[in-house]
Design a protein around this motif. Structure first.
Motif, PDB file in Angstrom:
ATOM      1  N   LEU A  52       0.815  -1.219   0.000  1.00  0.00           N
ATOM      2  CA  LEU A  52       0.000   0.000   0.000  1.00  0.00           C
ATOM      3  C   LEU A  52       0.851   1.273   0.000  1.00  0.00           C
ATOM      4  CD1 LEU A  52      -3.066  -0.665   2.318  1.00  0.00           C
ATOM      5  CD2 LEU A  52      -3.008  -0.374  -0.161  1.00  0.00           C
ATOM      6  N   GLU A  53       1.963   1.258   0.696  1.00  0.00           N
ATOM      7  CA  GLU A  53       2.831   2.445   0.688  1.00  0.00           C
ATOM      8  C   GLU A  53       3.397   2.715  -0.704  1.00  0.00           C
ATOM      9  OE1 GLU A  53       5.619   1.566   3.726  1.00  0.00           O
ATOM     10  OE2 GLU A  53       4.272   2.140   5.378  1.00  0.00           O
ATOM     11  N   LYS A  54       3.724   1.645  -1.440  1.00  0.00           N
ATOM     12  CA  LYS A  54       4.183   1.825  -2.815  1.00  0.00           C
ATOM     13  C   LYS A  54       3.068   2.386  -3.698  1.00  0.00           C
ATOM     14  CE  LYS A  54       8.450   0.442  -2.595  1.00  0.00           C
ATOM     15  NZ  LYS A  54       9.565   1.385  -2.910  1.00  0.00           N
ATOM     16  N   VAL A  55       1.856   1.903  -3.503  1.00  0.00           N
ATOM     17  CA  VAL A  55       0.718   2.417  -4.272  1.00  0.00           C
ATOM     18  C   VAL A  55       0.487   3.888  -3.947  1.00  0.00           C
ATOM     19  CG1 VAL A  55      -1.764   2.200  -4.666  1.00  0.00           C
ATOM     20  CG2 VAL A  55      -0.352   0.146  -4.424  1.00  0.00           C
ATOM     21  N   ARG A  56       0.567   4.260  -2.696  1.00  0.00           N
ATOM     22  CA  ARG A  56       0.353   5.656  -2.309  1.00  0.00           C
ATOM     23  C   ARG A  56       1.389   6.578  -2.953  1.00  0.00           C
ATOM     24  NH1 ARG A  56       0.562   9.959   0.978  1.00  0.00           N
ATOM     25  NH2 ARG A  56      -1.361  10.502   2.103  1.00  0.00           N
ATOM     26  N   GLU A  57       2.638   6.153  -2.947  1.00  0.00           N
ATOM     27  CA  GLU A  57       3.679   6.960  -3.591  1.00  0.00           C
ATOM     28  C   GLU A  57       3.385   7.164  -5.074  1.00  0.00           C
ATOM     29  OE1 GLU A  57       7.363   5.014  -2.896  1.00  0.00           O
ATOM     30  OE2 GLU A  57       7.342   5.304  -0.714  1.00  0.00           O
ATOM     31  N   ALA A  58       2.910   6.122  -5.745  1.00  0.00           N
ATOM     32  CA  ALA A  58       2.599   6.231  -7.174  1.00  0.00           C
ATOM     33  C   ALA A  58       1.411   7.145  -7.423  1.00  0.00           C
ATOM     34  CB  ALA A  58       2.333   4.840  -7.752  1.00  0.00           C
ATOM     35  N   VAL A  59       0.387   7.078  -6.565  1.00  0.00           N
ATOM     36  CA  VAL A  59      -0.788   7.939  -6.739  1.00  0.00           C
ATOM     37  C   VAL A  59      -0.411   9.400  -6.542  1.00  0.00           C
ATOM     38  CG1 VAL A  59      -3.055   8.530  -5.789  1.00  0.00           C
ATOM     39  CG2 VAL A  59      -2.427   6.126  -6.119  1.00  0.00           C
ATOM     40  N   GLN A 113      -3.513   2.147 -14.384  1.00  0.00           N
ATOM     41  CA  GLN A 113      -3.729   0.748 -14.691  1.00  0.00           C
ATOM     42  C   GLN A 113      -2.458  -0.055 -14.454  1.00  0.00           C
ATOM     43  OE1 GLN A 113      -6.630  -0.588 -15.391  1.00  0.00           O
ATOM     44  NE2 GLN A 113      -5.756  -2.654 -15.536  1.00  0.00           N
ATOM     45  N   GLU A 114      -1.306   0.537 -14.737  1.00  0.00           N
ATOM     46  CA  GLU A 114      -0.036  -0.155 -14.513  1.00  0.00           C
ATOM     47  C   GLU A 114       0.169  -0.463 -13.031  1.00  0.00           C
ATOM     48  OE1 GLU A 114      -0.469   2.518 -16.262  1.00  0.00           O
ATOM     49  OE2 GLU A 114       0.047   1.918 -18.326  1.00  0.00           O
ATOM     50  N   MET A 115      -0.246   0.482 -12.171  1.00  0.00           N
ATOM     51  CA  MET A 115      -0.079   0.246 -10.738  1.00  0.00           C
ATOM     52  C   MET A 115      -1.018  -0.839 -10.244  1.00  0.00           C
ATOM     53  SD  MET A 115       2.066   1.363  -8.679  1.00  0.00           S
ATOM     54  CE  MET A 115       2.429   0.751  -7.025  1.00  0.00           C
ATOM     55  N   CYS A 116      -2.200  -0.890 -10.786  1.00  0.00           N
ATOM     56  CA  CYS A 116      -3.137  -1.970 -10.425  1.00  0.00           C
ATOM     57  C   CYS A 116      -2.571  -3.331 -10.828  1.00  0.00           C
ATOM     58  CB  CYS A 116      -4.492  -1.732 -11.066  1.00  0.00           C
ATOM     59  SG  CYS A 116      -5.416  -0.330 -10.380  1.00  0.00           S
ATOM     60  N   GLU A 117      -1.950  -3.406 -11.976  1.00  0.00           N
ATOM     61  CA  GLU A 117      -1.340  -4.659 -12.424  1.00  0.00           C
ATOM     62  C   GLU A 117      -0.136  -5.034 -11.552  1.00  0.00           C
ATOM     63  OE1 GLU A 117      -0.436  -4.033 -16.501  1.00  0.00           O
ATOM     64  OE2 GLU A 117      -2.554  -4.040 -17.156  1.00  0.00           O
ATOM     65  N   TRP A 118       0.612  -4.003 -11.131  1.00  0.00           N
ATOM     66  CA  TRP A 118       1.767  -4.271 -10.243  1.00  0.00           C
ATOM     67  C   TRP A 118       1.295  -4.875  -8.919  1.00  0.00           C
ATOM     68  CZ3 TRP A 118       3.153  -2.516  -5.391  1.00  0.00           C
ATOM     69  CH2 TRP A 118       4.467  -2.752  -4.991  1.00  0.00           C
ATOM     70  N   VAL A 119       0.214  -4.330  -8.371  1.00  0.00           N
ATOM     71  CA  VAL A 119      -0.327  -4.856  -7.119  1.00  0.00           C
ATOM     72  C   VAL A 119      -0.796  -6.291  -7.306  1.00  0.00           C
ATOM     73  CG1 VAL A 119      -2.156  -4.601  -5.399  1.00  0.00           C
ATOM     74  CG2 VAL A 119      -0.975  -2.581  -6.279  1.00  0.00           C
ATOM     75  N   LEU A 120      -1.443  -6.572  -8.407  1.00  0.00           N
ATOM     76  CA  LEU A 120      -1.934  -7.923  -8.656  1.00  0.00           C
ATOM     77  C   LEU A 120      -0.781  -8.920  -8.751  1.00  0.00           C
ATOM     78  CD1 LEU A 120      -4.577  -9.456  -9.068  1.00  0.00           C
ATOM     79  CD2 LEU A 120      -4.318  -9.117 -11.541  1.00  0.00           C
TER      80      LEU A 120
END
Length: 352
Positions: free
Chosen positions: A178-185, A193-200
């Motif tokens: 989640l911290e990586k996702v927050r930094e990207a947002v 969409q790339e970040m969603c795929e990275w999380v998956l």
């Protein structure tokens, strides 16, 4: 030294009636030879009477243990285990001084007592080392195990993100994602969409509650953008310039920048709420796991059953050797002191 200059210490002469045995004369007759040697030994004994004072006698009692004959066989000298020969000699000297053996049989029994006691000491060290290995080794294995088992990702019966929230290591993994996702947002202004795929991919391409929640925000953002684009296209085609139409467009429609800002705020709010929840769960899990670790270490103080049985058998064998030698030595010393010692009572036990 020249051989011709050597004067023989003992001169042999022919046995004649006029020959008188002297200090320099040795008679070849067996009977007279024995008498001569006995006489000479007595004279030499008077010259070397040994220690006369109490201190000298006390020191001479320890002559048999000065060299530590058994230390080469009993003391372990390995690459990792180095027993100290000086400690063994000190232990041996104390037993010799306390038990005061007289004669080879008593000395042999004291040696058995010393070696049995030294090995019992080694058995105690082995037990201590096994306990330390069990406690520290178990803690090391638990702290260095894989943070998240692969089974957690592949188990179709349970949600991976939910299962991870039940352990400290799993919560650390979730917070990292989640911290990586927050930094990207924050960096991109939206959840791409790339970040969603990275999380998956962090969950081996298996959807779970966390990935579905993030993907839901992404889909709502795309839907809002599509609706805003459709409205903007319809308004441009109609080319309505009246004031009422302008007021309706300003109140009902949002520009792409506004939609993007709203989307970013909503995603960040969701992520922050999840991170706060994970932080509270982590505190609870750490407290629980600390108690479990303390209980596990207390349980590991006892060695494994097979190891404990091996150590106990070894100690039992050494104790039997020790007590048998002590009893035999006591009987010999009491008999040497003039006490009437009855024969020992032995009981033979046979297993059938």
């Amino acid at each position: 030294m020249i051989p011709q200059d050597v004067t023989p210490a003992v001169e042999s002469t022919k046995h004649t009636p006029d020959a008188v045995p002297t200090q320099e004369t040795e008679v070849t007759s067996p009977a007279s030879l024995s008498v001569t040697r006995l006489s000479r030994n007595r004279r030499m004994g008077h010259r070397r009477p040994g220690p006369r004072t109490a201190v000298g006698k006390q020191v001479s009692r320890m002559n048999a243990v000065k060299h530590g004959i058994l230390s080469g066989e009993v003391v372990v000298r390995g690459l990792r285990i180095q027993e100290h020969e000086e400690e063994f000699k000190a232990l041996r000297a104390r037993f010799w001084e306390n038990l005061a053996p007289v004669g080879p049989v008593e000395e042999m029994l004291v040696e058995r007592i010393v070696t049995a006691q030294w090995r019992l000491r080694r058995a105690l060290l082995a037990e201590t080392g096994e306990i330390a290995l069990s406690v520290d080794g178990g803690r090391w294995r638990r702290s260095n195990k894989s943070p998240v088992s692969l089974v957690t990702f592949l188990d179709e019966m349970h949600d991976a993100s939910v299962q991870m929230s039940k352990s400290t290591q799993g919560l650390i993994y979730l917070r990292y994602v989640l911290e990586k996702v927050r930094e990207a947002v924050v960096r991109n202004g939206e959840l791409t969409q790339e970040m969603c795929e990275w999380v998956l991919k962090r969950f081996v391409d298996r959807p779970n509650a966390l990935t579905r929640g993030l993907l839901g925000y992404r889909e709502r953002f795309l839907t809002a953008n599509a609706s805003a684009f459709a409205k903007a296209s319809a308004a441009a085609q109609c080319a309505m310039a009246d004031e009422s139409a302008d007021e309706k467009t300003d109140s009902d429609g949002l520009s792409p920048e506004e939609l993007r800002d709203n989307h970013q705020r909503a995603v960040l709010s969701y992520i922050d709420l999840e991170l706060e929840t994970y932080a509270e769960l982590a505190e609870q899990r750490e407290e629980r796991e600390e108690k479990e670790e303390t209980a596990q270490q207390a349980a590991n103080v006892l060695p494994a059953a097979e190891v404990l049985e091996k150590i106990m058998r070894y100690e039992g064998s050494l104790e039997r050797q020790l007590y048998r030698a002590m009893h035999q030595l006591e009987r010999l010393q009491r008999r040497r002191g003039g006490e009437s010692v009855p024969p020992p009572v032995t009981v033979e036990v046979v297993r059938r």
